[in-house]
Scaffold this motif. Structure first.
Motif, PDB file in Angstrom:
ATOM      1  N   LEU A 258       0.809  -1.215   0.000  1.00  0.00           N
ATOM      2  CA  LEU A 258       0.000   0.000   0.000  1.00  0.00           C
ATOM      3  C   LEU A 258       0.846   1.270   0.000  1.00  0.00           C
ATOM      4  O   LEU A 258       0.443   2.286  -0.589  1.00  0.00           O
ATOM      5  CB  LEU A 258      -0.920   0.012   1.233  1.00  0.00           C
ATOM      6  N   LEU A 259       2.004   1.232   0.667  1.00  0.00           N
ATOM      7  CA  LEU A 259       2.861   2.414   0.803  1.00  0.00           C
ATOM      8  C   LEU A 259       4.261   2.067   0.304  1.00  0.00           C
ATOM      9  O   LEU A 259       5.181   1.826   1.106  1.00  0.00           O
ATOM     10  CB  LEU A 259       2.910   2.866   2.273  1.00  0.00           C
ATOM     11  N   TYR A 309      -6.188   5.231   4.156  1.00  0.00           N
ATOM     12  CA  TYR A 309      -7.296   5.462   3.217  1.00  0.00           C
ATOM     13  C   TYR A 309      -7.257   6.895   2.687  1.00  0.00           C
ATOM     14  O   TYR A 309      -7.396   7.127   1.479  1.00  0.00           O
ATOM     15  CB  TYR A 309      -8.620   5.176   3.915  1.00  0.00           C
ATOM     16  N   HIS A 311      -4.690   8.871   2.570  1.00  0.00           N
ATOM     17  CA  HIS A 311      -3.495   9.041   1.734  1.00  0.00           C
ATOM     18  C   HIS A 311      -3.714   8.454   0.341  1.00  0.00           C
ATOM     19  O   HIS A 311      -3.383   9.094  -0.676  1.00  0.00           O
ATOM     20  CB  HIS A 311      -2.298   8.369   2.407  1.00  0.00           C
ATOM     21  N   LEU A 312      -4.270   7.254   0.293  1.00  0.00           N
ATOM     22  CA  LEU A 312      -4.495   6.611  -1.008  1.00  0.00           C
ATOM     23  C   LEU A 312      -5.547   7.356  -1.824  1.00  0.00           C
ATOM     24  O   LEU A 312      -5.461   7.408  -3.056  1.00  0.00           O
ATOM     25  CB  LEU A 312      -4.923   5.159  -0.798  1.00  0.00           C
ATOM     26  N   THR A 313      -6.541   7.908  -1.157  1.00  0.00           N
ATOM     27  CA  THR A 313      -7.561   8.685  -1.876  1.00  0.00           C
ATOM     28  C   THR A 313      -6.928   9.856  -2.612  1.00  0.00           C
ATOM     29  O   THR A 313      -7.334  10.202  -3.738  1.00  0.00           O
ATOM     30  CB  THR A 313      -8.625   9.193  -0.891  1.00  0.00           C
ATOM     31  N   ARG A 316      -3.187   7.521  -4.654  1.00  0.00           N
ATOM     32  CA  ARG A 316      -3.290   6.260  -5.401  1.00  0.00           C
ATOM     33  C   ARG A 316      -4.698   5.681  -5.236  1.00  0.00           C
ATOM     34  O   ARG A 316      -4.884   4.594  -4.690  1.00  0.00           O
ATOM     35  CB  ARG A 316      -2.253   5.260  -4.905  1.00  0.00           C
ATOM     36  N   VAL A 319      -5.770   1.926  -5.821  1.00  0.00           N
ATOM     37  CA  VAL A 319      -5.359   0.844  -4.919  1.00  0.00           C
ATOM     38  C   VAL A 319      -6.504   0.440  -3.991  1.00  0.00           C
ATOM     39  O   VAL A 319      -6.577  -0.708  -3.535  1.00  0.00           O
ATOM     40  CB  VAL A 319      -4.118   1.279  -4.107  1.00  0.00           C
ATOM     41  N   LEU A 320      -7.407   1.375  -3.696  1.00  0.00           N
ATOM     42  CA  LEU A 320      -8.526   1.065  -2.815  1.00  0.00           C
ATOM     43  C   LEU A 320      -9.467   0.029  -3.408  1.00  0.00           C
ATOM     44  O   LEU A 320     -10.279  -0.569  -2.683  1.00  0.00           O
ATOM     45  CB  LEU A 320      -9.303   2.342  -2.476  1.00  0.00           C
ATOM     46  N   TRP A 325      -5.946  -3.686  -0.440  1.00  0.00           N
ATOM     47  CA  TRP A 325      -6.736  -2.973   0.559  1.00  0.00           C
ATOM     48  C   TRP A 325      -7.645  -3.934   1.321  1.00  0.00           C
ATOM     49  O   TRP A 325      -7.772  -3.841   2.543  1.00  0.00           O
ATOM     50  CB  TRP A 325      -7.557  -1.864  -0.091  1.00  0.00           C
TER      51      TRP A 325
END
Length: 721
Positions: A258-259, A309, A311-313, A316, A319-320, A325
Motif C-alpha cells: 500500500l505504501l 485510506y 493518503h491513497l484517496t 493512489r 489501490v482502494l 486494501w
C-alpha cells in the motif's frame, strides 16, 4: 503452549504504571499512568487528597497540586499533579453529565467519579503508561493498596460487567480504605480493565478511601470498567494496549504494497502520531515504526487504516479497489478483532445514538446476531453497537454486523418520525462503511430491504407504547419475613438505572414504602402507570408480594402496589441453557396455546412432556397443591415458559376453569392488567377474609424484554438470560 508468568513478571506493567496519591505523606488512594504526563484516578480520591468533602463536585484549582509517587519506579521522588479541567468528572447521581448533583449517601452505583491529573514533569525513568483493554466477566484481576506494596495485593473475580460499574467478588486478600482509584490488573490479558471505586459490605457500600470509617475488610468491591471510562472521558487521548499477538508480519507485508515509497510511509506516520498523541519518528520513520505505533494503542489499527485510506484517496485511489486494501482490512481484524472504528468514528456514533429513542438495544443485538450464543446484555445502544463491532459478517454476508445494526437503528428512527436523527445516522454509515470495504450500494439495498420488511428488531422487544417499570431485585432472609433488595427503574427508552439499594434486613412494609418513593421521584407515569416487577429465585416465587401494603394512617393514605399497579414476578435464574427455550417460545407467543397443568399432571416426566408438546406453550395455568407448585414452577422456568398464572392456596376443577378463562382470548400483554383487576374485585368483595378466587393470584411474567438488572452484590448475582 502459553508461557506461565510468575506474579512479579505478570505484574511488571502494572508496577511501572502504578501511582500512589498522597495527602502530604499519607496514602489516600491510587491512580494509573496513562501517558508520560497523565495519571487517571477517581475524583473522590482527588477530593480526599485535597482534604475536601469526598463528593465535592467543584473543579479543583490548577494552583492546587496533588502529591504523587510511583513506588515501584522511584519511591523517593515526589511528583506534582494537577487536575485537567476538561477531564474532571465528579461523582453524580444521574447518567446525564450536565448540572451534576452529588449522589445521596448510600446510593449506588453513581456516575462519573473520574479525574485525570497532569504531571508538572514527565514521569520518572522506568515508568511506562499502562496498557488497557475492555473488561470481561469471569476474569480474575488484582489490585494494590495505595502504597503499592505487593503484600497488599488482592485478587478478585469480575461477576458482572455493566455501566457505570462492574461488580467483583474478592477471593484473596481484603479490601480496605485506600484502594480507590487503583487499577484493576488482568494478569492473563496483561492489561488494566478498570479502576477500583467502592467496596461492598453487609451494612452498606462505601468508597475504600474513607479512612475515618471502618478499616475493612470488605467481602466485595465495585470498579469503573474501561468501557465506562471511555464513555465518561470522551476527550481522553488514546491509551496503550498490550503487545499484539498474531498478524504483525502480515501487516508489514500489506503495508509494503500500500505504501511503496519512503515519503508515503513518513507522511502516514506523521499523521498517525498526531492523531494518537505520540511523538513522530520524522524522517527516520519506516514501516516497522508505523506498524508499532498503531499496534500499541487502543483503536490504533483502525486509525492506521483511516490514515492510509485518506493518503491513497489523494495519491493512489485505484489501490482502494485492489486486493491489497481488502487484505489490509482482514489483517486489521486479525490484530484487533474487536476494533473496526477509529476513536472519532466511535465518539461520533455514540453521540448520534444518544439521540435515538425507538430501538431496543437487546432486540437490536438479537436481530443482527440471531444465531450467536451467550450474547452480553447491552444497557443502551452504544453498548449494543460495541458488541456488534466485535463480530464479523456471517456466511454469505458482506456487511459487518456493526453497519447492519446502525442501518437498522436509522430505519427504526425514520419509521418513528425522527427523520433528522435517521439522516444523521445514514450520513455516518455512508462515510464509515466505504472505509470498511462495504460498497454504498450494498448499504442502500440493505436499508431498502429493512424498510420494506417493516421489521427492524426482534419483534417482541419493541418498547413503543410500553409502560415504565420498577424492578425490585429481592433477596429474602429465611423464613421470608425480612429482605434486602435493590430497586431499578426501566424507562420507556429502555434504559436501566439503579435508584435505591437496601443492604440491611427490613420488612415488606419498608419495601413498599421505597417502591412508592421511587414511583414518586424517579418514574414518569404518563401516559401509563408503571409495572412493578419482583425478581426472585424460584424457591421464593410463592411470596405474596402482591398482597404487601403500606397501611393507611391519619396522615397517609397508604399504598397497595398489588391493587394500584400491575405487580408481577420474574425469575432471577434464567440461564444460557434455558434462554434458548424462552426465546423460542417468546417468538411464537402471539399464537401460543394456553396449557393447564393440574392434579392430573404433577409427575415431573408428565410435566416435561406437556411443556414440549407442539406448538410449544408460552403461557401456563398452574392449578395444583401448594406443596407441588415450587417443583412445577422450576420446570416451567427451565423449559423457558414465558408466563405462569396460579393460585397460591387453592386448586380444583372450578378454580382451574376460572384461571384458564382469565387468560384465554386476550393478548399476552393484557394478562398483568387482567390479574390486577381480579385482585381489585377480590378486595372489593371481601377485603379481610380473602375468600374471593382473585385474592391470592400469582403471576410469573418473564416478558420478551427479559433483562435482569446487571449489577448486584453477593447472592443477587444473576446469570444472563
Amino acid at each position: 503452549m502459553p508461557v506461565e508468568l510468575d506474579s512479579a513478571q505478570a505484574d511488571g506493567p502494572l508496577h511501572r504504571s502504578f501511582v500512589s496519591v498522597r495527602d502530604t505523606d499519607r496514602p489516600v488512594g491510587a491512580g494509573v499512568l496513562i501517558a508520560p504526563q497523565l495519571v487517571l484516578t477517581c475524583a473522590h480520591v482527588v477530593n480526599s487528597a485535597l482534604r475536601r468533602e469526598q463528593f465535592d463536585i467543584t473543579l479543583p484549582s490548577r494552583r492546587q497540586a496533588l502529591t504523587l509517587v510511583m513506588p515501584h519506579v522511584d519511591g523517593e521522588r515526589p511528583l506534582a499533579g494537577r487536575v485537567v479541567p476538561e477531564l474532571w468528572r465528579p461523582p453524580r447521581s444521574r447518567r446525564e453529565p450536565g448540572q451534576p448533583t452529588p449522589p445521596p449517601v448510600g446510593k449506588l452505583p453513581y456516575y462519573g467519579d473520574l479525574a485525570v491529573l497532569e504531571l508538572d514533569a514527565v514521569a520518572p525513568a522506568g515508568a511506562e503508561p499502562a496498557p488497557f483493554l475492555p473488561q470481561r466477566e469471569g476474569r480474575e484481576v488484582v489490585a494494590q493498596w495505595a502504597s503499592g506494596h505487593v503484600l497488599t495485593t488482592l485478587r478478585a473475580v469480575t461477576r458482572v460487567c455493566a455501566h457505570p460499574w462492574i461488580a467483583l467478588d474478592v477471593v484473596g486478600g481484603a479490601v480496605t480504605p485506600g484502594f480507590s482509584g487503583g487499577p484493576l490488573w488482568d494478569r492473563g490479558r496483561q492489561a488494566v480493565v478498570g479502576l477500583v471505586v467502592a467496596a461492598h459490605e453487609a451494612d452498606g457500600t462505601r468508597s475504600p478511601t474513607d479512612n475515618d470509617r471502618r478499616s475493612g475488610p470488605y467481602p466485595g468491591m465495585y470498579a469503573i470498567g474501561w468501557t465506562s471510562i471511555e464513555t465518561e472521558l470522551s476527550e481522553l487521548p488514546p491509551v496503550s494496549i498490550p503487545a499484539a499477538g498474531p498478524g504483525r508480519q502480515q501487516l508489514l507485508a500489506v503495508l509494503e504494497d500500500l505504501l511503496p515509497s519512503a515519503q508515503a510511509v513518513q507522511a502516514c506516520e506523521k499523521t498517525l502520531a498526531a492523531r494518537l498523541g505520540r511523538k513522530s519518528a520524522g524522517l527516520a520513520a519506516q514501516l516497522e515504526e508505523l506498524a508499532s505505533l498503531a499496534i500499541g494503542v487502543r483503536r490504533g489499527v483502525p486509525e492506521l487504516l483511516d490514515v492510509i485510506y485518506d493518503h491513497l484517496t489523494d495519491w493512489r485511489p485505484h489501490v482502494l479497489e485492489s486486493g491489497a486494501w481488502q487484505q489490509a482490512l482482514c489483517v486489521a481484524r486479525l490484530i484487533g478483532p474487536r476494533e473496526r472504528l477509529t476513536l472519532k468514528q466511535r465518539r461520533a456514533l455514540n453521540a448520534q445514538l444518544a439521540e435515538c429513542r425507538s430501538t431496543d438495544p437487546v432486540g437490536l443485538v438479537w436481530s443482527v446476531l440471531p444465531h450467536a450464543d451467550q450474547l452480553p446484555t447491552p444497557g443502551d445502544l452504544a453498548e449494543a453497537t460495541d458488541i456488534l463491532e466485535g463480530y464479523d459478517p456471517g456466511p454469505g454476508q458482506i456487511m459487518p454486523p456493526l453497519i447492519q445494526g446502525v442501518v437498522r437503528i436509522g430505519v427504526q428512527e425514520r419509521a418513528a418520525g425522527r427523520a433528522t436523527v435517521a439522516d444523521d445516522l445514514d450520513s455516518w454509515t455512508r462515510r464509515v462503511a466505504i472505509r470498511l470495504g462495504v460498497a454504498p450500494e450494498a448499504v442502500l439495498q440493505h436499508r431498502v430491504d429493512l424498510s420494506a420488511s417493516g421489521t427492524t428488531t426482534f419483534r417482541a422487544i419493541s418498547r413503543e407504547g410500553e409502560p415504565p417499570k420498577v424492578q425490585v431485585e429481592l433477596l429474602p432472609v429465611a423464613p421470608g419475613h425480612l429482605f434486602t433488595y435493590q430497586i431499578w427503574t426501566c424507562g420507556t427508552d429502555g434504559r436501566h438505572e439503579m435508584v435505591l439499594t437496601q443492604d440491611t434486613d427490613v420488612s415488606s412494609e419498608q419495601i413498599v414504602r421505597d417502591i412508592r418513593h421511587v414511583l414518586r421521584t424517579e418514574v414518569r407515569e404518563h401516559p401509563e402507570t408503571a409495572v412493578v416487577e419482583f425478581f426472585l429465585a424460584p424457591a421464593w416465587l410463592g411470596l405474596d408480594v402482591d398482597a404487601w401494603e403500606l397501611p393507611a394512617s391519619v396522615d397517609d393514605g397508604g399504598f397497595h402496589p398489588g391493587v394500584e399497579r400491575r405487580v408481577v414476578l420474574r425469575s432471577s435464574e434464567r440461564t444460557a441453557e434455558t434462554h434458548a427455550g424462552w426465546r423460542r417460545r417468546t417468538l411464537a407467543l402471539s399464537d401460543s396455546p394456553r396449557v393447564l397443568l393440574d392434579e392430573s399432571c404433577t409427575q415431573p416426566k408428565a410435566v416435561r412432556a406437556r411443556l414440549e408438546i407442539p406448538p410449544e406453550p408460552g403461557i401456563i395455568v398452574l392449578c395444583c397443591d401448594r406443596e407441588l407448585q415450587g417443583q412445577m414452577l422450576r420446570q416451567c422456568i427451565q423449559a423457558g415458559v414465558h408466563t405462569v398464572l396460579w393460585h397460591r392456596e387453592r386448586h380444583g376443577r372450578e378454580l382451574a376453569a376460572y384461571l384458564v378463562a382469565l387468560v384465554e382470548g386476550i393478548d399476552h400483554r393484557q394478562i398483568p392488567e387482567a390479574v390486577r383487576l381480579e385482585r381489585i374485585k377480590a378486595m372489593a368483595a371481601d377485603p379481610d377474609r380473602l375468600t374471593h378466587k382473585g385474592s391470592q393470584l400469582s403471576l410469573l411474567y418473564d416478558g420478551p424484554d427479559h433483562r435482569p438488572p446487571p449489577l448486584a452484590p453477593g447472592p443477587w448475582a444473576l446469570t444472563l438470560p
